[in-house]
Design an enzyme around this catalytic site. Structure first.
Site, PDB file in Angstrom:
ATOM      1  N   LYS A   1      -9.851 -11.606   7.899  1.00 39.91           N
ATOM      2  CA  LYS A   1      -9.212 -10.412   7.348  1.00 39.91           C
ATOM      3  C   LYS A   1     -10.053  -9.162   7.624  1.00 39.91           C
ATOM      4  CE  LYS A   1      -6.584  -7.982   4.509  1.00 39.91           C
ATOM      5  NZ  LYS A   1      -5.195  -7.651   4.796  1.00 39.91           N
TER       6      LYS A   1
ATOM      7  N   LYS B   1       3.878 -12.323   4.369  1.00 34.89           N
ATOM      8  CA  LYS B   1       4.882 -12.090   3.334  1.00 34.89           C
ATOM      9  C   LYS B   1       5.896 -13.232   3.308  1.00 34.89           C
ATOM     10  CE  LYS B   1       4.532  -7.059   3.785  1.00 34.89           C
ATOM     11  NZ  LYS B   1       3.096  -7.234   3.640  1.00 34.89           N
TER      12      LYS B   1
ATOM     13  N   GLY C   1       0.793  -1.223   0.000  1.00 33.79           N
ATOM     14  CA  GLY C   1       0.000   0.000   0.000  1.00 33.79           C
ATOM     15  C   GLY C   1       0.831   1.281   0.000  1.00 33.79           C
ATOM     16  N   ASN C   2       1.902   1.307   0.775  1.00 32.80           N
ATOM     17  CA  ASN C   2       2.651   2.553   0.928  1.00 32.80           C
ATOM     18  C   ASN C   2       3.486   2.923  -0.281  1.00 32.80           C
ATOM     19  OD1 ASN C   2       1.527   2.771   3.361  1.00 32.80           O
ATOM     20  ND2 ASN C   2       3.409   2.722   4.548  1.00 32.80           N
TER      21      ASN C   2
ATOM     22  N   LYS D   1      -2.551 -10.477  -1.174  1.00 36.81           N
ATOM     23  CA  LYS D   1      -1.900 -10.060  -2.413  1.00 36.81           C
ATOM     24  C   LYS D   1      -0.512 -10.683  -2.587  1.00 36.81           C
ATOM     25  CE  LYS D   1       1.277  -6.366  -1.768  1.00 36.81           C
ATOM     26  NZ  LYS D   1       1.716  -6.921  -0.521  1.00 36.81           N
TER      27      LYS D   1
END
Lengths: 318, 318
Positions: free
Chosen positions: A128, A280, A10-11, A218
């Site tokens: 989530k 991740k 996102g960042n 994602k």
């Protein structure tokens, strides 16, 4: 040419809190695009994937506020909309950046569908959190009215809706895209795919693809995409320059070169945050288990040096 | 194999008035998908383009209602969002329909950017009504507050916002897509592109692509796409089975085979409605002027027979 999938968090797309401001998103993306262009200049065939948390949150909120006049659209459809929105954002900044860097490419952003299993246990246990924070009274109402699963976030003092996060088992467009890469598309095109983890669909008995109210991680989708296009390297771009052991503790240690076995052991020991670094690391390990050569976890400023083996956490297959 | 671009109008995607209901859109698209699958079965390489009027109208309305809490996004960005939304809708129904018809293809929906000229006179004279109807007081407010151009629609008794409708001069991703078609992608993939006429961008001096608040005519973009991919035939799908002369008059006559010269003459005589059939005819003539062989204007039920020369208005290059 090495083939590389870069998964943008996102960042890399918006400043925290600035997700509602399109001009700010453009500015942030411009910086990211400059770094991505350097990667192409260094000789990589590039596929870009990206998150969409803040954007889908904004869309959910709009749907909620306007629903008396404009019926709300299902979550999966909003996800596809953010693929259009962020696909445009990435394309409009990355194509010129590539041209400036002397490596002109067409940026092709595609709508991505990922198949999930209707029997995925995630549908029984939504985990989530998405969208805004609710009061306890609101939480009770939505639980009743819309059968939402809700959870209390103690740190931020509010209730949030929980949705299932099923595992992506197949990339619907994957085989065709793989053939395009086999035929050399990667030398002319930077593909943008898997936005927001892709639109989750289940395949019904009659063959129809039905979007479902869920959110796919994602990074797991990025690992799947990297596998399908035969990428050597998956880069997971996040807010920190590398993976840390004892993150923000006195014994904090940043990981440089690390094997998947070592990282798997640290994961099993609970070293990584459940909602942040652990998924991740899991996506990284999945990619390496299924034939990937290398995963790099780093931030945008360290992206180029990470790919050169000079920064970030670099995870090898064994 | 003949290469064919089919441009879907709003009613092929949603029932009039039913644009807000996702389940209805799915049902309508299922019928359309069945017809498109038959076209592929008949041996055509297929590219699908589509409108987005009702969908972008709903998005504008949501942005308006929610704007005190979630800042409204620019029109061009909403357009990209509808490309994601309708790309999903088309893909989820068309892919299974193709499989059922025995001609499995991957449906690949892409975000489309079209370049428009900053000096296009449309920017000085906005003509395209979008979004909802306003009262006179509201119209005055928005004119002042947001410098909107507004026009009064006498028939429906309300004011509407007018936006520029510049001419698409280039398809940003076009060259790469043309190469993919040259390499045979059309035998494996049905491409969905040019949704809502594409996202209009102007190229700034520093090379950046800047989305602009405008709407590009989806049929002009479809003609451009058909030209770039080297299609022989462009089909413009609308609500009526063919083009009529003296539409809804006592001397009404439906056109079957017609040359572009003949049609151009009828257009110049003002035979076709300004906001409805005239732009379709103009797009048809543009495609034929630039090397296209054939344009068919018809509706979904007549699509297949139209391509066989048995229904619809069939316009030849001379």
């Amino acid at each position: 040419m090495p083939r590389t999938v870069v998964a943008l968090g996102g960042n890399a797309l918006t400043k925290p809190g600035g997700e509602h401001d399109w001009a700010e998103a453009v500015e942030r993306m411009r910086l990211t695009a400059g770094s991505l262009a350097q990667v192409v200049k260094d000789g990589h065939e590039l596929v870009v994937t990206h998150g969409n948390g803040p954007q889908v949150g904004a869309a959910l909120r709009q749907n909620e506020i306007a629903e008396r006049e404009v019926p709300a659209r299902p979550l999966a459809i909003l996800n596809a909309e953010t693929e259009g929105q962020l696909g445009l954002l990435i394309a409009q900044e990355l194509a010129p950046a590539l041209r400036r860097a002397g490596v002109p490419r067409t940026v092709l952003a595609m709508v991505t569908l990922v198949e999930v299993r209707p029997g995925d246990r995630a549908f029984k246990r939504p985990t989530k959190p998405i969208g805004r924070f609710y009061t306890e009274a609101e939480a009770r109402l939505f639980r009743k009215r819309a059968s939402w699963a809700m959870s209390f976030d103690g740190a931020r003092g509010g209730w949030r809706r929980l949705v299932p996060s099923p595992v992506p088992v197949a990339w619907v467009e994957g085989e065709a895209v793989r053939r395009l890469f086999d035929a050399g598309i990667g030398r002319q095109v930077v593909l943008v795919a898997g936005g927001g983890g892709g639109v989750p669909v289940v395949r019904r008995r009659d063959g129809r693809l039905e979007p479902v109210d869920a959110v796919v991680d994602k990074d797991l989708t990025s690992a799947l995409i990297a596998e399908v296009v035969g990428a050597e390297t998956l880069v997971i771009v996040t807010d920190v320059p590398a993976v840390a052991v004892g993150f923000q503790k006195s014994w904090e240690r940043w990981l440089g070169e690390v094997t998947s076995r070592e990282l798997g052991r640290l994961l099993a020991q609970g070293e990584f945050g459940a909602g942040s670094m652990a998924p991740k690391v899991e996506a990284a390990l999945q990619f390496l288990r299924r034939g990937g050569r290398r995963v790099i976890i780093t931030d945008i400023p360290s992206l180029r040096r990470g790919l050169r083996g000079e920064a970030g956490t670099r995870i090898s297959a064994r």
